[in-house]
Design an enzyme around this catalytic site. Structure first.
Site, PDB file in Angstrom:
ATOM      1  N   ASP A 275       0.809  -1.224   0.000  1.00  0.00           N
ATOM      2  CA  ASP A 275       0.000   0.000   0.000  1.00  0.00           C
ATOM      3  C   ASP A 275       0.843   1.274   0.000  1.00  0.00           C
ATOM      4  O   ASP A 275       2.066   1.225  -0.195  1.00  0.00           O
ATOM      5  CB  ASP A 275      -0.945  -0.007   1.206  1.00  0.00           C
ATOM      6  CG  ASP A 275      -0.213   0.186   2.523  1.00  0.00           C
ATOM      7  OD1 ASP A 275       0.950  -0.229   2.612  1.00  0.00           O
ATOM      8  OD2 ASP A 275      -0.793   0.772   3.462  1.00  0.00           O
ATOM      9  N   ASP A 279       3.188  -0.901   4.434  1.00  0.00           N
ATOM     10  CA  ASP A 279       3.025  -1.830   5.555  1.00  0.00           C
ATOM     11  C   ASP A 279       1.978  -2.915   5.302  1.00  0.00           C
ATOM     12  O   ASP A 279       1.941  -3.907   6.025  1.00  0.00           O
ATOM     13  CB  ASP A 279       2.755  -1.085   6.877  1.00  0.00           C
ATOM     14  CG  ASP A 279       1.544  -0.186   6.819  1.00  0.00           C
ATOM     15  OD1 ASP A 279       0.903  -0.099   5.756  1.00  0.00           O
ATOM     16  OD2 ASP A 279       1.233   0.449   7.851  1.00  0.00           O
ATOM     17  N   ARG A 280       1.148  -2.753   4.272  1.00  0.00           N
ATOM     18  CA  ARG A 280       0.136  -3.781   3.992  1.00  0.00           C
ATOM     19  C   ARG A 280       0.574  -4.671   2.837  1.00  0.00           C
ATOM     20  O   ARG A 280       1.451  -4.294   2.066  1.00  0.00           O
ATOM     21  CB  ARG A 280      -1.194  -3.138   3.613  1.00  0.00           C
ATOM     22  CG  ARG A 280      -1.803  -2.369   4.740  1.00  0.00           C
ATOM     23  CD  ARG A 280      -3.187  -1.883   4.370  1.00  0.00           C
ATOM     24  NE  ARG A 280      -3.790  -1.236   5.524  1.00  0.00           N
ATOM     25  CZ  ARG A 280      -5.085  -1.178   5.762  1.00  0.00           C
ATOM     26  NH1 ARG A 280      -5.937  -1.706   4.909  1.00  0.00           N
ATOM     27  NH2 ARG A 280      -5.552  -0.584   6.833  1.00  0.00           N
TER      28      ARG A 280
HETATM   29  C1  G1P Z   1      -7.841  -0.006   9.674  1.00  0.00           C
HETATM   30  C2  G1P Z   1      -7.774  -1.499   9.868  1.00  0.00           C
HETATM   31  C3  G1P Z   1      -6.844  -1.841  11.026  1.00  0.00           C
HETATM   32  C4  G1P Z   1      -5.476  -1.206  10.791  1.00  0.00           C
HETATM   33  C5  G1P Z   1      -5.635   0.276  10.517  1.00  0.00           C
HETATM   34  C6  G1P Z   1      -4.300   0.922  10.155  1.00  0.00           C
HETATM   35  O1  G1P Z   1      -8.372   0.608  10.831  1.00  0.00           O
HETATM   36  O2  G1P Z   1      -9.044  -2.044  10.091  1.00  0.00           O
HETATM   37  O3  G1P Z   1      -6.748  -3.224  11.147  1.00  0.00           O
HETATM   38  O4  G1P Z   1      -4.645  -1.398  11.900  1.00  0.00           O
HETATM   39  O5  G1P Z   1      -6.543   0.490   9.442  1.00  0.00           O
HETATM   40  O6  G1P Z   1      -3.739   0.381   9.002  1.00  0.00           O
HETATM   41  P1  G1P Z   1      -9.919   1.041  10.955  1.00  0.00           P
HETATM   42  O7  G1P Z   1     -10.207   1.925   9.784  1.00  0.00           O
HETATM   43  O8  G1P Z   1     -10.703  -0.223  10.890  1.00  0.00           O
HETATM   44  O9  G1P Z   1     -10.009   1.721  12.286  1.00  0.00           O
HETATM   45 ZN    ZN Z   2      -0.342   1.398   5.369  1.00  0.00          ZN
END
Ligand code: G1P
Ligand code: ZN
Length: 541
Positions: A275, A279-280
């Site tokens: 991403d 990190d993803r």
């Molecule tokens: C989302 C993901 C969560 C992750 C975060 C940051 O958060 O669901 O697992 O740690 O992005 O990458 P959310 O939008 O659900 O609060």
């Molecule tokens: Zn990220």
């Protein structure tokens, strides 16, 4: 050093991952400065200390980096290590903090959210362990932002960040470093590069989509230069401030080029993506997409095949909404498994204490104790190393995994951009209803427990409340509801749906068929249509 008078903004509460807002909000006079000062003022002992600074290169990164450098100098820091052109991936920042044993670091990113002048921006502080500030520290930033009356900023010229080397702002040293070198060296320590090189030489076909985001330069260096994958393996490899107009979210919709390629009979053996800030990860085998929860479980089951983990895992952790596939592996292999709230910051204590060596989230985040962030390229290298050792296809590895541990059918339904009040009402109404649900018979089975998840951190003994509403069934099926903490417009309702089937059951069902009853129930239980005006999710992940 000039002191600038300012007034508080009321919306600087960090969410799941730092402070994220529209770029236009961050461009308002004093907005960024206030939050940076709130961070600095909340950190005692910063005098003379070293900070790491970098971001994913999105629009406004360049401006923000210069502002933060001048504020760090005025706030007494002695040294800032900054990535060339202000760029560092999130895991690379985490690694540099640890490698250079710094006081902490600042990451500029809104992760997978769109970039450009109309897009999003974000800022996050990571502490001396390399990990995101824990909840109590983030709360202190918010409190400081509410009370702020002035900030400190050096009256200095912009620093030339286009070349590596050192310069100074006042007494503070600015050290511009190659963003890739130290991170790539760490990957060489953890993985068997020889085995992966042999895999590529043997004709293994791999494609990686950097989505015009930060991993472009990292991926070219690691996959194409160091591991000898053919040139062109990395696509969309030039980082751009607006991510080429795309949405740098590594999922089948936004990374559709490599996804579609991999779904063909003659597609690549492995397709992967990362991403905005690196990190993803997305993992797709030939005609075999792998969900992030399953990927985490497979990595846990096979980690011992990888040099950095050959002594075996100590323990593992997953965020609560992540499927329990990981727990099945932990149970069978005899290591501890922990369940934390959503967000990487909750893994930090367990990693620091040495209780876990691997962790992950259903939202395409996987990582280990090598840094204190999730790490997209690390996850891809994990798969490449495992594939190089096992010499089987992704599909064969998945089939074997399900036959050994059973299968957790899983889907996340996102209702995006809904009215914030409707979303709060929905959660409030469901919360009130929870005590009446246990024992209820439904077409998806009998509800065994209905509660709101709270996490007691066994290391620092703090409790985090309000981490998602859970409906649990006797057969390990479940529905989880929570509101996103990373959005910048309206609210996003996330509904997580999971059903476990054992090894003697049907392991090859279509996922939506396997989950039909639970999906229907997820809508009626929470009266989603009544509160949000929507009957179908915008995204099924
Ligand atoms: C989302 C993901 C969560 C992750 C975060 C940051 O958060 O669901 O697992 O740690 O992005 O990458 P959310 O939008 O659900 O609060
Ligand atoms: Zn990220």
């Amino acid at each position: 050093m000039p002191t600038v008078h300012t007034k508080p903004f009321d919306d600087q509460q960090p969410g799941t991952s730092g402070l994220r807002k529209r770029v236009i909000r961050f461009q308002e006079p004093h907005y960024l400065e206030n939050f940076v000062q709130a961070i600095f003022s909340s950190l005692p002992g910063r005098e003379g200390e070293t900070l790491v600074l970098g971001g994913d290169g999105r629009f406004h990164n360049d401006v923000a980096v210069q502002t933060i450098l001048k504020m760090a100098a005025a706030n007494g820091f002695g040294h800032v290590i900054v990535g060339q052109d202000g760029i560092l991936s999130t895991p690379a920042v985490s690694h540099l903090i640890r490698l250079r044993e710094t006081f902490g670091g600042i990451i500029l990113s809104a992760s997978h959210n769109p970039g450009g002048p109309e897009g999003d921006f974000g800022i996050k502080f990571n502490g001396t362990n390399g990990g995101p500030a824990p909840e109590a520290v983030a709360d202190a930033f918010f409190a400081a932002s509410r009370a702020i009356t002035s900030y400190e900023i050096a009256d200095a010229e912009d620093v030339d960040l286009s070349q590596t080397g050192t310069s100074k702002i006042g007494r503070m040293v600015v050290e511009v470093v190659d963003p890739v070198a130290d991170y790539a060296a760490l990957m060489e320590e953890l993985f068997d590069f020889g085995a992966i090189r042999a895999l590529f030489n043997g004709g293994f076909r791999f494609t990686f989509d950097a989505m015009h985001a930060v991993t472009g330069s990292y991926a070219k260096e690691i996959f194409e230069r160091r591991l000898g994958a053919p040139k062109g393996t990395v696509i969309n490899g030039t980082p751009k401030p607006d991510f080429g107009g795309g949405h740098p979210d590594p999922n089948p919709v936004h990374a559709h080029v490599i996804y579609k390629a991999a779904m063909k009979v003659d597609g690549p053996d492995l397709a992967a993506a990362s991403d905005g800030d690196g990190d993803r990860n997305l993992i797709v085998g030939r005609q075999c997409p792998v969900t992030p929860s399953d990927s985490l479980a497979v990595i846990a089951a096979n980690a011992h095949l990888v040099p950095g983990y050959e002594e075996g895992l100590i323990g593992v952790a997953r965020s609560m909404p992540t499927s329990a596939a990981l727990d099945r592996v932990a149970e069978a292999k005899g290591f501890a498994a922990y369940e934390t709230p959503t967000g990487w910051k909750y893994f930090g204590n367990l990693l620091d204490a040495g209780w876990i060596s691997l962790c992950g989230e259903e939202s395409a985040g996987t990582g280990s104790d090598h840094v204190r962030e999730k790490d997209g390229l690390w996850a891809v290298l994990m798969w490449l190393n495992i594939l190089a050792v096992r010499k089987e296809s992704v599909a064969a590895i998945m089939a074997h995994h399900f036959a050994t541990y059973g299968r957790n059918y899983y889907a996340r339904h996102d209702y995006e951009g809904i009215d914030a009040e409707g979303a709060t009402n929905l959660m409030e109404a469901l919360r009130k209803k929870l005590p009446t649900l246990a024992g209820q018979e439904t077409p998806a089975g009998t509800i065994q427990v209905a509660d709101e998840f709270a996490y007691f951190d066994p290391i620092d003994e703090t409790t985090s409340e309000g981490q998602g509403l859970r409906i649990l069934f006797g057969d390990s099926s479940r529905i989880v509801y929570r509101l996103s903490g990373t959005g910048t417009v309206g609210a996003t309702l996330r509904v997580y749906i999971e059903r476990y089937v054992g090894t003697d059951d049907d392991l090859e069902m279509n996922v939506s068929d396997a989950l039909t009853h639970l999906v229907d129930l997820s809508k009626t239980l929470a009266s989603i249509e009544r509160h949000t005006g929507r009957n179908t999710p915008d995204v099924i992940a």
